[in-house]
Design an enzyme around this catalytic site. Structure first.
Site, PDB file in Angstrom:
ATOM      1  N   CYS A   1       0.854  -1.191   0.000  1.00  0.00           N
ATOM      2  CA  CYS A   1       0.000   0.000   0.000  1.00  0.00           C
ATOM      3  C   CYS A   1       0.885   1.235   0.000  1.00  0.00           C
ATOM      4  O   CYS A   1       2.005   1.205   0.517  1.00  0.00           O
ATOM      5  CB  CYS A   1      -0.877  -0.035   1.252  1.00  0.00           C
ATOM      6  SG  CYS A   1      -1.885   1.432   1.512  1.00  0.00           S
TER       7      CYS A   1
ATOM      8  N   HIS B   1       5.047   5.358   2.221  1.00  0.00           N
ATOM      9  CA  HIS B   1       5.264   6.639   2.901  1.00  0.00           C
ATOM     10  C   HIS B   1       6.342   6.529   3.989  1.00  0.00           C
ATOM     11  O   HIS B   1       6.991   7.499   4.326  1.00  0.00           O
ATOM     12  CB  HIS B   1       3.969   7.138   3.548  1.00  0.00           C
ATOM     13  CG  HIS B   1       2.951   7.678   2.574  1.00  0.00           C
ATOM     14  ND1 HIS B   1       3.302   8.324   1.422  1.00  0.00           N
ATOM     15  CD2 HIS B   1       1.598   7.681   2.609  1.00  0.00           C
ATOM     16  CE1 HIS B   1       2.207   8.692   0.777  1.00  0.00           C
ATOM     17  NE2 HIS B   1       1.150   8.305   1.474  1.00  0.00           N
TER      18      HIS B   1
ATOM     19  N   CYS C   1      -7.183  -3.156   3.623  1.00  0.00           N
ATOM     20  CA  CYS C   1      -6.917  -1.712   3.503  1.00  0.00           C
ATOM     21  C   CYS C   1      -7.518  -1.121   2.240  1.00  0.00           C
ATOM     22  O   CYS C   1      -8.433  -0.318   2.321  1.00  0.00           O
ATOM     23  CB  CYS C   1      -5.441  -1.376   3.597  1.00  0.00           C
ATOM     24  SG  CYS C   1      -5.179   0.415   3.460  1.00  0.00           S
TER      25      CYS C   1
ATOM     26  N   SER D   1       0.672   3.679   1.848  1.00  0.00           N
ATOM     27  CA  SER D   1       0.983   4.080   3.233  1.00  0.00           C
ATOM     28  C   SER D   1       2.280   3.423   3.697  1.00  0.00           C
ATOM     29  O   SER D   1       3.054   4.034   4.440  1.00  0.00           O
ATOM     30  CB  SER D   1      -0.150   3.687   4.183  1.00  0.00           C
ATOM     31  OG  SER D   1      -1.332   4.336   3.821  1.00  0.00           O
TER      32      SER D   1
ATOM     33  N   HIS E   1       0.436  -3.966   6.034  1.00  0.00           N
ATOM     34  CA  HIS E   1      -0.695  -3.931   6.973  1.00  0.00           C
ATOM     35  C   HIS E   1      -1.937  -4.528   6.330  1.00  0.00           C
ATOM     36  O   HIS E   1      -2.992  -4.541   6.917  1.00  0.00           O
ATOM     37  CB  HIS E   1      -0.968  -2.493   7.421  1.00  0.00           C
ATOM     38  CG  HIS E   1      -1.206  -1.553   6.276  1.00  0.00           C
ATOM     39  ND1 HIS E   1      -0.167  -1.061   5.522  1.00  0.00           N
ATOM     40  CD2 HIS E   1      -2.331  -1.056   5.742  1.00  0.00           C
ATOM     41  CE1 HIS E   1      -0.661  -0.284   4.569  1.00  0.00           C
ATOM     42  NE2 HIS E   1      -1.973  -0.278   4.665  1.00  0.00           N
TER      43      HIS E   1
HETATM   44  N1  APR Z   1      -2.941  13.761 -10.112  1.00  0.00           N
HETATM   45  C1  APR Z   1      -3.643  12.614 -10.367  1.00  0.00           C
HETATM   46  N2  APR Z   1      -3.213  11.392 -10.004  1.00  0.00           N
HETATM   47  C2  APR Z   1      -2.034  11.297  -9.373  1.00  0.00           C
HETATM   48  C3  APR Z   1      -1.247  12.438  -9.054  1.00  0.00           C
HETATM   49  C4  APR Z   1      -1.749  13.711  -9.452  1.00  0.00           C
HETATM   50  N3  APR Z   1      -1.077  14.842  -9.211  1.00  0.00           N
HETATM   51  N4  APR Z   1      -0.137  12.012  -8.401  1.00  0.00           N
HETATM   52  C5  APR Z   1      -0.224  10.664  -8.301  1.00  0.00           C
HETATM   53  N5  APR Z   1      -1.369  10.236  -8.883  1.00  0.00           N
HETATM   54  C6  APR Z   1      -1.871   8.868  -8.976  1.00  0.00           C
HETATM   55  C7  APR Z   1      -0.850   7.788  -9.310  1.00  0.00           C
HETATM   56  O1  APR Z   1      -0.649   7.702 -10.713  1.00  0.00           O
HETATM   57  C8  APR Z   1      -1.501   6.528  -8.746  1.00  0.00           C
HETATM   58  O2  APR Z   1      -2.339   5.888  -9.700  1.00  0.00           O
HETATM   59  O3  APR Z   1      -2.333   8.490  -7.680  1.00  0.00           O
HETATM   60  C9  APR Z   1      -2.376   7.051  -7.608  1.00  0.00           C
HETATM   61  C10 APR Z   1      -1.893   6.609  -6.206  1.00  0.00           C
HETATM   62  O4  APR Z   1      -2.071   5.233  -6.156  1.00  0.00           O
HETATM   63  P1  APR Z   1      -1.161   4.226  -5.280  1.00  0.00           P
HETATM   64  O5  APR Z   1       0.249   4.622  -5.409  1.00  0.00           O
HETATM   65  O6  APR Z   1      -1.593   2.842  -5.638  1.00  0.00           O
HETATM   66  O7  APR Z   1      -1.604   4.580  -3.774  1.00  0.00           O
HETATM   67  P2  APR Z   1      -2.745   3.909  -2.859  1.00  0.00           P
HETATM   68  O8  APR Z   1      -2.193   2.700  -2.179  1.00  0.00           O
HETATM   69  O9  APR Z   1      -4.004   3.805  -3.628  1.00  0.00           O
HETATM   70  O10 APR Z   1      -2.878   5.007  -1.718  1.00  0.00           O
HETATM   71  C11 APR Z   1      -3.385   6.309  -2.015  1.00  0.00           C
HETATM   72  O11 APR Z   1      -4.444   6.559   0.096  1.00  0.00           O
HETATM   73  O12 APR Z   1      -4.444   5.183   1.955  1.00  0.00           O
HETATM   74  C12 APR Z   1      -3.880   6.290   1.353  1.00  0.00           C
HETATM   75  O13 APR Z   1      -1.631   6.328   2.246  1.00  0.00           O
HETATM   76  C13 APR Z   1      -2.396   6.099   1.102  1.00  0.00           C
HETATM   77  O14 APR Z   1      -2.006   8.390   0.669  1.00  0.00           O
HETATM   78  C14 APR Z   1      -2.161   7.124   0.058  1.00  0.00           C
HETATM   79  C15 APR Z   1      -3.453   7.118  -0.747  1.00  0.00           C
HETATM   80 ZN    ZN Z   2      -3.054   0.892   3.368  1.00  0.00          ZN
END
Ligand code: APR
Ligand code: ZN
Ligand code: ZN
Length: 369
Positions: free
Chosen positions: A39, A44, A165, A41, A60
């Site tokens: 994930c 991060h 999650c 998170s 997690h």
């Molecule tokens: N505009 C649009 N999309 C974006 C941008 C942006 N400026 N920056 C990143 N993205 C997109 C990425 O291309 C990706 O598809 O955001 C998506 C993030 O997805 P993941 O990396 O899979 O993250 P995810 O696990 O879904 O978590 C997203 O939710 O639970 C929280 O901590 C987690 O902050 C995180 C968020």
């Molecule tokens: Zn998560």
């Protein structure tokens, strides 16, 4: 001894090594891990957005089989298939009594006390901190029983893992928080593991327009496959202007699912007057962003969302049933399965936007996609 991916001080590379577990406390459970999703998170912590003590075991969003239960555990028995969820209500505080375990005031209840030995140590004896009180990227998880939910044996482990999650966070934002109604219009900024579940939640809720916004063409394609009606590539166009145009002046619900101040501001700009923007993504605790005063005059709201306000033992069985009926797509969420040895590449792929969800598999026979 169990193999684990450990994040040590001074590095952003996880090492695969043997760790040891201490005997169970009365309310703890030992789980043989079968799968653990990666994930953002977790990432991060690797990139420093979240600062956590090291050595640290990330992960997690796991699924596995109960191996041993503590002396006071009655709800689980060896052999049960379970998923982990970091939302572990103490069960005793006012928020838990009100059915809001994501706001639990007694988080310490599900952790070991400072004076007790740690749940797990490195081979050299250093105490390990488990991410989110779970620490799923190891063959053996030691966890408080309140962090587990039983699922049916019919759910494949790689699909079960993401329930804890990505699925509860995304669907919960739609069903529990925004309470999207049939015919509502929705925008989702960031369509990764969590955002795709916001998209499909909006579809299940009967939204009439679901506008997916991402920078990656592959993510937009995946969004379309689970119900997005309109796709906006933020790397090509002004996402706010495009969403306002497509929705005729703003959507009923705008979800930020990345965890960035700038996209939270975009969500507020994309929602219609009198409607709400939801921040689902996690930012560092000291991040700040400003809100245009004009939006308050137009009656817009900004709502923070923590883990989809999920009540895991209510929501996860419901979501499993929705999957059995074909309403909820879990298969499409997991686009890569990998062995623990490849965990660093899994995080790289996630950060590069290459995967919907990458899931680490602990049994070699189950790794193939
Ligand atoms: N505009 C649009 N999309 C974006 C941008 C942006 N400026 N920056 C990143 N993205 C997109 C990425 O291309 C990706 O598809 O955001 C998506 C993030 O997805 P993941 O990396 O899979 O993250 P995810 O696990 O879904 O978590 C997203 O939710 O639970 C929280 O901590 C987690 O902050 C995180 C968020
Ligand atoms: Zn998560
Ligand atoms: Zn509580």
């Amino acid at each position: 001894m169990a193999r684990a991916a450990v994040l040590h001080e001074g590095t952003d590379v996880l090492t695969i090594e043997e760790i040891t577990s201490s005997p169970l406390r009365p309310r703890e459970v030992r789980v043989r891990t079968k799968a653990c999703g990666l994930c953002h998170s977790d990432y991060h912590v690797i990139d420093g957005t979240l600062v956590r003590p090291r050595p640290h075991v990330l992960g997690h969003e796991a699924a596995g089989v109960v191996e041993e239960v503590g002396s006071q555990v009655t709800a689980f028995a060896p052999g049960d298939h379970v998923v982990t969820c970091l939302v572990m209500g103490c069960g005793d505080c006012k928020q838990c009594a009100q059915g809001q375990p994501t706001l639990c005031a007694g988080a310490g209840a599900t952790k070991r006390a400072e004076a007790e030995p740690p749940r797990q140590r490195t081979a050299s004896g250093q105490p390990i901190t488990p991410f989110a009180n779970v620490g799923g990227l190891t063959e053996e998880i030691v966890i408080d029983e309140r962090g587990l939910v039983v699922i049916g044996d019919d759910v494949p482990m790689h699909l079960a893992a993401i329930l804890g999650c990505a699925v509860v966070t995304g669907l919960g934002a739609v069903f529990n928080v925004a309470q999207v109604q049939p015919g509502d219009t929705v925008a989702v900024i960031g369509c990764g593991g969590v955002g795709l579940n916001v998209v499909q939640g909006a579809r299940i809720a009967g939204a009439s327009q679901i506008i997916a916004v991402d920078l990656s063409a592959a993510k937009l394609e995946a969004s379309y496959a689970v119900g997005a009606t309109d796709l906006v590539d933020g790397s090509q166009v002004d996402a706010v202007a495009e969403v306002l145009r497509l929705s005729g002046g703003g959507v009923d619900h705008a979800f930020e699912v990345i965890g960035r101040p700038a996209t939270a501001q975009q969500a507020l700009a994309m929602c219609a007057n009198g409607r709400t923007a939801y921040v689902v993504g996690v930012m560092s605790d000291d991040a700040e962003f400003t809100v245009r005063a004009e939006y308050t005059k137009r009656g817009k709201s900004l709502r923070g969302v923590q883990m989809g306000s999920t009540r895991p033992r209510v929501d996860i069985p419901r979501y499993v049933e929705m999957w059995r009926r074909g309403q909820l797509d879990l298969d499409g969420m997991v686009s890569r399965r990998l062995p623990l040895d490849e965990v660093n590449d899994g995080f790289r792929a996630m950060a590069a936007g290459e995967v919907n969800r990458a899931v680490v598999m602990f049994d070699r026979t189950e790794e193939a996609p």
